[in-house]
Design a protein around this motif. Structure first.
Motif, PDB file in Angstrom:
ATOM      1  N   ILE A   3       0.863  -1.187   0.000  1.00  0.00           N
ATOM      2  CA  ILE A   3       0.000   0.000   0.000  1.00  0.00           C
ATOM      3  C   ILE A   3       0.891   1.225   0.000  1.00  0.00           C
ATOM      4  O   ILE A   3       1.648   1.452   0.938  1.00  0.00           O
ATOM      5  CB  ILE A   3      -0.912   0.013   1.253  1.00  0.00           C
ATOM      6  CG1 ILE A   3      -1.698  -1.284   1.315  1.00  0.00           C
ATOM      7  CG2 ILE A   3      -1.828   1.222   1.232  1.00  0.00           C
ATOM      8  CD1 ILE A   3      -2.338  -1.554   2.641  1.00  0.00           C
ATOM      9  N   GLY A   4       0.787   2.029  -1.060  1.00  0.00           N
ATOM     10  CA  GLY A   4       1.541   3.290  -1.115  1.00  0.00           C
ATOM     11  C   GLY A   4       3.033   3.061  -1.265  1.00  0.00           C
ATOM     12  O   GLY A   4       3.505   1.943  -1.405  1.00  0.00           O
ATOM     13  N   SER A   5       3.774   4.194  -1.205  1.00  0.00           N
ATOM     14  CA  SER A   5       5.220   4.079  -1.392  1.00  0.00           C
ATOM     15  C   SER A   5       5.884   3.904  -0.023  1.00  0.00           C
ATOM     16  O   SER A   5       5.327   4.257   1.012  1.00  0.00           O
ATOM     17  CB  SER A   5       5.740   5.316  -2.108  1.00  0.00           C
ATOM     18  OG  SER A   5       5.441   6.444  -1.354  1.00  0.00           O
ATOM     19  N   PRO A   6       7.095   3.361  -0.014  1.00  0.00           N
ATOM     20  CA  PRO A   6       7.772   3.137   1.262  1.00  0.00           C
ATOM     21  C   PRO A   6       8.175   4.437   1.964  1.00  0.00           C
ATOM     22  O   PRO A   6       8.266   5.487   1.322  1.00  0.00           O
ATOM     23  CB  PRO A   6       9.013   2.335   0.860  1.00  0.00           C
ATOM     24  CG  PRO A   6       9.111   2.357  -0.594  1.00  0.00           C
ATOM     25  CD  PRO A   6       7.846   2.882  -1.174  1.00  0.00           C
ATOM     26  N   SER A   7       8.401   4.319   3.248  1.00  0.00           N
ATOM     27  CA  SER A   7       8.933   5.451   4.024  1.00  0.00           C
ATOM     28  C   SER A   7      10.272   5.037   4.615  1.00  0.00           C
ATOM     29  O   SER A   7      10.420   3.908   5.086  1.00  0.00           O
ATOM     30  CB  SER A   7       8.011   5.813   5.190  1.00  0.00           C
ATOM     31  OG  SER A   7       6.748   6.181   4.727  1.00  0.00           O
ATOM     32  N   PHE A  23      19.354   5.894   2.505  1.00  0.00           N
ATOM     33  CA  PHE A  23      18.783   6.964   1.672  1.00  0.00           C
ATOM     34  C   PHE A  23      19.352   6.888   0.245  1.00  0.00           C
ATOM     35  O   PHE A  23      18.618   6.963  -0.745  1.00  0.00           O
ATOM     36  CB  PHE A  23      19.127   8.311   2.331  1.00  0.00           C
ATOM     37  CG  PHE A  23      18.552   9.526   1.659  1.00  0.00           C
ATOM     38  CD1 PHE A  23      17.366  10.091   2.106  1.00  0.00           C
ATOM     39  CD2 PHE A  23      19.218  10.139   0.601  1.00  0.00           C
ATOM     40  CE1 PHE A  23      16.842  11.242   1.503  1.00  0.00           C
ATOM     41  CE2 PHE A  23      18.709  11.274  -0.008  1.00  0.00           C
ATOM     42  CZ  PHE A  23      17.520  11.828   0.444  1.00  0.00           C
ATOM     43  N   VAL A  24      20.666   6.721   0.144  1.00  0.00           N
ATOM     44  CA  VAL A  24      21.310   6.655  -1.180  1.00  0.00           C
ATOM     45  C   VAL A  24      20.872   5.383  -1.914  1.00  0.00           C
ATOM     46  O   VAL A  24      20.579   5.417  -3.116  1.00  0.00           O
ATOM     47  CB  VAL A  24      22.849   6.734  -1.036  1.00  0.00           C
ATOM     48  CG1 VAL A  24      23.540   6.452  -2.357  1.00  0.00           C
ATOM     49  CG2 VAL A  24      23.264   8.107  -0.500  1.00  0.00           C
ATOM     50  N   ALA A  25      20.797   4.276  -1.191  1.00  0.00           N
ATOM     51  CA  ALA A  25      20.406   3.014  -1.841  1.00  0.00           C
ATOM     52  C   ALA A  25      19.003   3.132  -2.438  1.00  0.00           C
ATOM     53  O   ALA A  25      18.769   2.733  -3.583  1.00  0.00           O
ATOM     54  CB  ALA A  25      20.472   1.865  -0.836  1.00  0.00           C
ATOM     55  N   LEU A  26      18.071   3.705  -1.701  1.00  0.00           N
ATOM     56  CA  LEU A  26      16.702   3.855  -2.221  1.00  0.00           C
ATOM     57  C   LEU A  26      16.681   4.834  -3.389  1.00  0.00           C
ATOM     58  O   LEU A  26      15.969   4.630  -4.372  1.00  0.00           O
ATOM     59  CB  LEU A  26      15.749   4.323  -1.124  1.00  0.00           C
ATOM     60  CG  LEU A  26      15.474   3.313   0.001  1.00  0.00           C
ATOM     61  CD1 LEU A  26      14.519   3.920   1.016  1.00  0.00           C
ATOM     62  CD2 LEU A  26      14.900   2.007  -0.540  1.00  0.00           C
ATOM     63  N   PHE A  33      10.078   7.334  -2.349  1.00  0.00           N
ATOM     64  CA  PHE A  33       9.879   7.044  -0.927  1.00  0.00           C
ATOM     65  C   PHE A  33       9.747   8.346  -0.156  1.00  0.00           C
ATOM     66  O   PHE A  33      10.243   9.392  -0.580  1.00  0.00           O
ATOM     67  CB  PHE A  33      11.037   6.201  -0.375  1.00  0.00           C
ATOM     68  CG  PHE A  33      12.376   6.907  -0.316  1.00  0.00           C
ATOM     69  CD1 PHE A  33      12.811   7.536   0.839  1.00  0.00           C
ATOM     70  CD2 PHE A  33      13.206   6.948  -1.436  1.00  0.00           C
ATOM     71  CE1 PHE A  33      14.047   8.178   0.891  1.00  0.00           C
ATOM     72  CE2 PHE A  33      14.444   7.595  -1.407  1.00  0.00           C
ATOM     73  CZ  PHE A  33      14.860   8.204  -0.235  1.00  0.00           C
ATOM     74  N   GLU A  34       9.046   8.232   0.976  1.00  0.00           N
ATOM     75  CA  GLU A  34       8.910   9.413   1.839  1.00  0.00           C
ATOM     76  C   GLU A  34      10.007   9.347   2.894  1.00  0.00           C
ATOM     77  O   GLU A  34      10.221   8.282   3.499  1.00  0.00           O
ATOM     78  CB  GLU A  34       7.528   9.397   2.501  1.00  0.00           C
ATOM     79  CG  GLU A  34       7.171  10.736   3.090  1.00  0.00           C
ATOM     80  CD  GLU A  34       5.786  10.724   3.737  1.00  0.00           C
ATOM     81  OE1 GLU A  34       5.526  11.624   4.535  1.00  0.00           O
ATOM     82  OE2 GLU A  34       5.004   9.796   3.458  1.00  0.00           O
ATOM     83  N   PHE A  35      10.701  10.460   3.083  1.00  0.00           N
ATOM     84  CA  PHE A  35      11.760  10.511   4.097  1.00  0.00           C
ATOM     85  C   PHE A  35      11.189  11.180   5.340  1.00  0.00           C
ATOM     86  O   PHE A  35      10.801  12.351   5.302  1.00  0.00           O
ATOM     87  CB  PHE A  35      12.947  11.301   3.550  1.00  0.00           C
ATOM     88  CG  PHE A  35      14.155  11.290   4.444  1.00  0.00           C
ATOM     89  CD1 PHE A  35      14.641  10.102   4.981  1.00  0.00           C
ATOM     90  CD2 PHE A  35      14.816  12.468   4.748  1.00  0.00           C
ATOM     91  CE1 PHE A  35      15.760  10.082   5.808  1.00  0.00           C
ATOM     92  CE2 PHE A  35      15.937  12.465   5.572  1.00  0.00           C
ATOM     93  CZ  PHE A  35      16.405  11.267   6.093  1.00  0.00           C
ATOM     94  N   LYS A  36      11.083  10.407   6.428  1.00  0.00           N
ATOM     95  CA  LYS A  36      10.495  10.937   7.666  1.00  0.00           C
ATOM     96  C   LYS A  36      11.588  11.039   8.719  1.00  0.00           C
ATOM     97  O   LYS A  36      12.319  10.060   8.927  1.00  0.00           O
ATOM     98  CB  LYS A  36       9.400   9.981   8.166  1.00  0.00           C
ATOM     99  CG  LYS A  36       8.223   9.839   7.204  1.00  0.00           C
ATOM    100  CD  LYS A  36       7.209   8.874   7.764  1.00  0.00           C
ATOM    101  CE  LYS A  36       5.974   8.808   6.881  1.00  0.00           C
ATOM    102  NZ  LYS A  36       5.053   7.719   7.290  1.00  0.00           N
ATOM    103  N   ASP A  63      10.013   1.433   6.191  1.00  0.00           N
ATOM    104  CA  ASP A  63       8.633   0.951   6.320  1.00  0.00           C
ATOM    105  C   ASP A  63       8.109   0.709   4.908  1.00  0.00           C
ATOM    106  O   ASP A  63       7.863   1.662   4.165  1.00  0.00           O
ATOM    107  CB  ASP A  63       7.802   1.999   7.068  1.00  0.00           C
ATOM    108  CG  ASP A  63       6.325   1.637   7.086  1.00  0.00           C
ATOM    109  OD1 ASP A  63       5.969   0.517   6.666  1.00  0.00           O
ATOM    110  OD2 ASP A  63       5.520   2.496   7.513  1.00  0.00           O
ATOM    111  N   ASP A  64       7.986  -0.551   4.565  1.00  0.00           N
ATOM    112  CA  ASP A  64       7.531  -0.894   3.211  1.00  0.00           C
ATOM    113  C   ASP A  64       6.047  -1.262   3.212  1.00  0.00           C
ATOM    114  O   ASP A  64       5.594  -2.060   2.395  1.00  0.00           O
ATOM    115  CB  ASP A  64       8.386  -2.051   2.674  1.00  0.00           C
ATOM    116  CG  ASP A  64       8.236  -2.227   1.165  1.00  0.00           C
ATOM    117  OD1 ASP A  64       7.715  -1.297   0.507  1.00  0.00           O
ATOM    118  OD2 ASP A  64       8.625  -3.288   0.654  1.00  0.00           O
TER     119      ASP A  64
END
Ligand SMILES: N[C@@H](CCC(=O)N[C@@H](CS)C(=O)NCC(=O)O)C(=O)O
Length: 210
Positions: A3-7, A23-26, A33-36, A63-64
């Motif tokens: 559901i939705g994109s990963p965070s 962060f770089v790998a994603l 992805f959302e960065f929280k 969080d996938d």
């Protein structure tokens, strides 16, 4: 079901080498992805909600949607299998030996060079430079880093045949020196700067920081 994109959960100062890796790998995977960010100083990593996702109350945590995992190297390995090549760019080398070398570098940088990390903490790369001379133990670590990085790279621009996440991590370690004005052999300085300009890495470097 996804559901939705990963965070990706990080910390608000955005100077953690471990969050950097994830962060770089994603970014390399070109996964949106959302960065929280959590305020670790305020203990936000200990909220029951985040604790139940991370288990360890640490960042980075991915969080996938249907699955969460923490630990930067586990996130890299998860991303490599969850968003596999050839549909998605690789973050680990294609060859068995290349992957072994990349894992060696990731493991080594997480467990060695403690005196250098103390003398040139990661916030000195992104916030205020540290200009005090390296103490003897940090100097020894710096010499080791230069020796190992030179051997890993030889005359190449990357550790393995193609770019991999270990290149970003090695550049982060070298930036502890180069970013603080400590001398590096010119080839290593050029390598670190080239990595810093790679789009996935530049996105991290250019994050808005408090
Ligand atoms: N081995 C872990 C290290 C992660 C780590 O040390 N995270 C720190 C931030 S740099 C953290 O979450 N600290 C909060 C705490 O331990 O309470 C990894 O590679 O992800």
């Amino acid at each position: 079901m996804v559901i939705g994109s990963p965070s990706l959960f990080g910390e608000r100062r955005c100077d953690s080498p471990f969050v950097f890796t994830a962060f770089v790998a994603l970014g390399e995977k070109r996964v949106s992805f959302e960065f929280k960010v959590l305020d670790l100083a305020a203990g936000e990593q200990r909220t029951p909600e985040f604790a139940s996702q991370s288990l360890t109350e640490r960042v980075p945590t991915l969080d996938d949607g249907f699955f969460s995992v923490s630990e930067s190297v586990a996130i890299v390995e998860y991303a490599e299998e969850r968003w596999p090549s050839p549909e998605y760019p690789r973050v680990l080398p294609a060859s068995v030996q290349g992957r072994a070398r990349a894992r060696q570098v990731l493991g080594w940088l997480r467990t060695d060079l403690a005196a250098l990390r103390r003398a040139r903490p990661s916030d000195s790369i992104f916030y205020e430079r540290v200009t005090t001379p390296l103490d003897a133990a940090a100097r020894k670590d710096a010499d080791k880093l230069v020796r190992v990085a030179s051997a890993l790279l030889g005359s190449r621009a990357t550790i393995a045949d193609d770019w991999c996440i270990a290149d970003a991590d090695l550049a982060f370690a070298l930036m502890r020196l180069h970013g603080n004005g400590d001398a590096l052999p010119p080839a290593l300085a050029r390598y670190a700067e080239a990595q810093w300009q790679r789009p996935s890495v530049a996105r991290w470097v250019e994050l808005e920081r408090p």
